[in-house]
Motif scaffolding. Structure first.
Motif, short mmCIF file in Angstrom:
data_model
loop_
_atom_site.label_atom_id
_atom_site.label_comp_id
_atom_site.label_asym_id
_atom_site.label_seq_id
_atom_site.Cartn_x
_atom_site.Cartn_y
_atom_site.Cartn_z
N GLU A 163 0.90 -1.16 0.00
CA GLU A 163 0.00 0.00 0.00
C GLU A 163 0.93 1.19 0.00
OE1 GLU A 163 -2.14 3.34 0.80
OE2 GLU A 163 -0.70 2.65 2.27
N ALA A 197 4.74 -4.33 3.22
CA ALA A 197 3.97 -3.11 3.46
C ALA A 197 4.16 -2.57 4.87
CB ALA A 197 2.48 -3.40 3.21
N ALA A 198 5.40 -2.64 5.36
CA ALA A 198 5.67 -2.18 6.73
C ALA A 198 4.67 -2.80 7.69
CB ALA A 198 5.63 -0.65 6.80
N THR A 200 3.25 -4.76 10.63
CA THR A 200 3.69 -5.16 11.97
C THR A 200 3.27 -6.60 12.25
OG1 THR A 200 3.42 -2.89 12.70
CG2 THR A 200 3.48 -4.58 14.42
N ARG A 255 -2.63 -11.12 13.53
CA ARG A 255 -2.31 -11.38 12.12
C ARG A 255 -1.63 -12.73 11.95
NH1 ARG A 255 -0.05 -5.30 11.09
NH2 ARG A 255 -2.07 -4.29 10.72
N GLN A 281 -4.81 5.20 9.66
CA GLN A 281 -5.07 4.48 8.41
C GLN A 281 -5.82 3.18 8.71
OE1 GLN A 281 -1.62 3.05 6.17
NE2 GLN A 281 -2.81 3.10 4.28
N THR A 310 -2.11 -0.94 12.85
CA THR A 310 -1.97 -1.01 14.31
C THR A 310 -2.30 0.35 14.94
OG1 THR A 310 0.40 -0.69 13.95
CG2 THR A 310 -0.33 -2.92 14.39
N ASP A 326 2.92 5.00 12.43
CA ASP A 326 4.27 4.49 12.68
C ASP A 326 5.29 5.63 12.73
OD1 ASP A 326 2.54 2.46 11.82
OD2 ASP A 326 4.19 1.22 11.13
N1 ARG Z 1 2.87 -0.96 10.78
C1 ARG Z 1 1.47 -0.67 10.73
C2 ARG Z 1 0.66 -1.92 10.66
O1 ARG Z 1 1.17 -2.95 10.37
C3 ARG Z 1 1.12 0.24 9.57
C4 ARG Z 1 1.52 -0.26 8.23
C5 ARG Z 1 0.91 0.51 7.10
N2 ARG Z 1 1.58 0.20 5.88
C6 ARG Z 1 1.31 0.74 4.69
N3 ARG Z 1 2.00 0.36 3.66
N4 ARG Z 1 0.40 1.63 4.56
O2 ARG Z 1 -0.51 -1.91 10.87
#
Ligand code: ARG
Length: 245
Positions: free
Chosen positions: A28, A87-88, A90, A95, A136, A140, A177
């Motif tokens: 994303e 996608a970063a 967590t 999950r 978002q 998390t 984050d």
């Molecule tokens: N690290 C947070 C999670 O896993 C936010 C990740 C959002 N990543 C992104 N690509 N928008 O929930």
């Protein structure tokens, strides 16, 4: 008859494995510096993208990046629309019940971003009770926002929209984050907003694959080990964060 079906099935599965060298990776891309649109090159770039490309290469795969909503990533893994998520994301116990994560590749944390004009009243997380908070969708940050007492939570498809809503006076705080909020501030040189000093929770990012694809998880873990050992991880880290760990 049975034999024919078997042959057809075999043929189909052979096709799948023959093209499996290309990994479909979902992301994303509003999450700089991890994944975002390079407007000049018109392609998705970032730390995660360089990482997954390097890791996949070490494992003999090519990568095709697919952009989608953050809340669509895990369902897309489960339905085989994509092979992996970069996608970063967590690693959380919740999950982990749905997907398989690789070993962690980045340590992060959640922070609160507020308007500077509110710094007298919002000094710490406890002051967020009853406030308007945005985050978002599916993140998390959103989960944390939903745990704050009497908070009025608004969820956006992208972090960018959450930042904009804060600045236009919609919400009073964004939960997101830490490295992403810091990068946003540094890039815009925006002194009307500020990050609260408290980091809410340590988090670790992992790449995710389907639970049915343990083989791919093992390959990605091996690739991660390889690029950590051969200095490539440090190079990518330095490119995006300016210093090595
Ligand atoms: N690290 C947070 C999670 O896993 C936010 C990740 C959002 N990543 C992104 N690509 N928008 O929930």
């Amino acid at each position: 008859m049975k034999k024919q079906i078997l042959a057809a099935l075999l043929g189909a599965s052979l096709c799948v494995s023959a093209t499996a060298a290309t990994l479909n990776v979902g992301t994303e891309a509003t999450f700089a510096p991890f994944e975002f649109m390079d407007e000049e090159k018109r392609e998705i770039t970032g730390f995660d993208i360089d990482m997954i490309k390097a890791i996949a290469k070490a494992a003999g795969h090519e990568v095709k990046i697919q952009n989608m909503g953050f809340d669509g990533l895990i369902p897309s893994l489960q339905t085989n629309v994509i092979d992996a998520v970069a996608a970063a994301m967590t690693i959380t116990p919740q999950r982990q019940r749905a997907v398989k994560f690789t070993e962690p590749y980045y340590q992060s944390g959640l922070v609160v971003l507020i308007n500077k004009k509110d710094e007298g009243t919002i000094k710490e997380v406890a002051n967020l009770e009853g406030k308007r908070i945005c985050a978002q969708i599916g993140t998390t940050g959103a989960m944390m926002a939903n745990r704050i007492k009497n908070a009025n939570v608004t969820l956006f498809n992208s972090v960018t929209e959450a930042f904009m809503d804060l600045k236009s006076g919609g919400c009073q705080a964004v939960l997101n984050d830490k490295p992403v909020v810091e990068f946003y501030l540094a890039r815009r040189n925006d002194d009307t907003v500020k990050i609260l000093p408290q980091v809410l929770e340590a988090e670790y990012y992992g790449f995710a694959v389907s639970k049915r694809n343990q083989k791919l998880a093992a390959e990605l873990n091996k690739g991660l080990e390889t690029i950590k050992a051969n200095g490539e991880y440090d190079k990518i880290y330095q490119k995006w964060f300016g210093n090595t760990k």
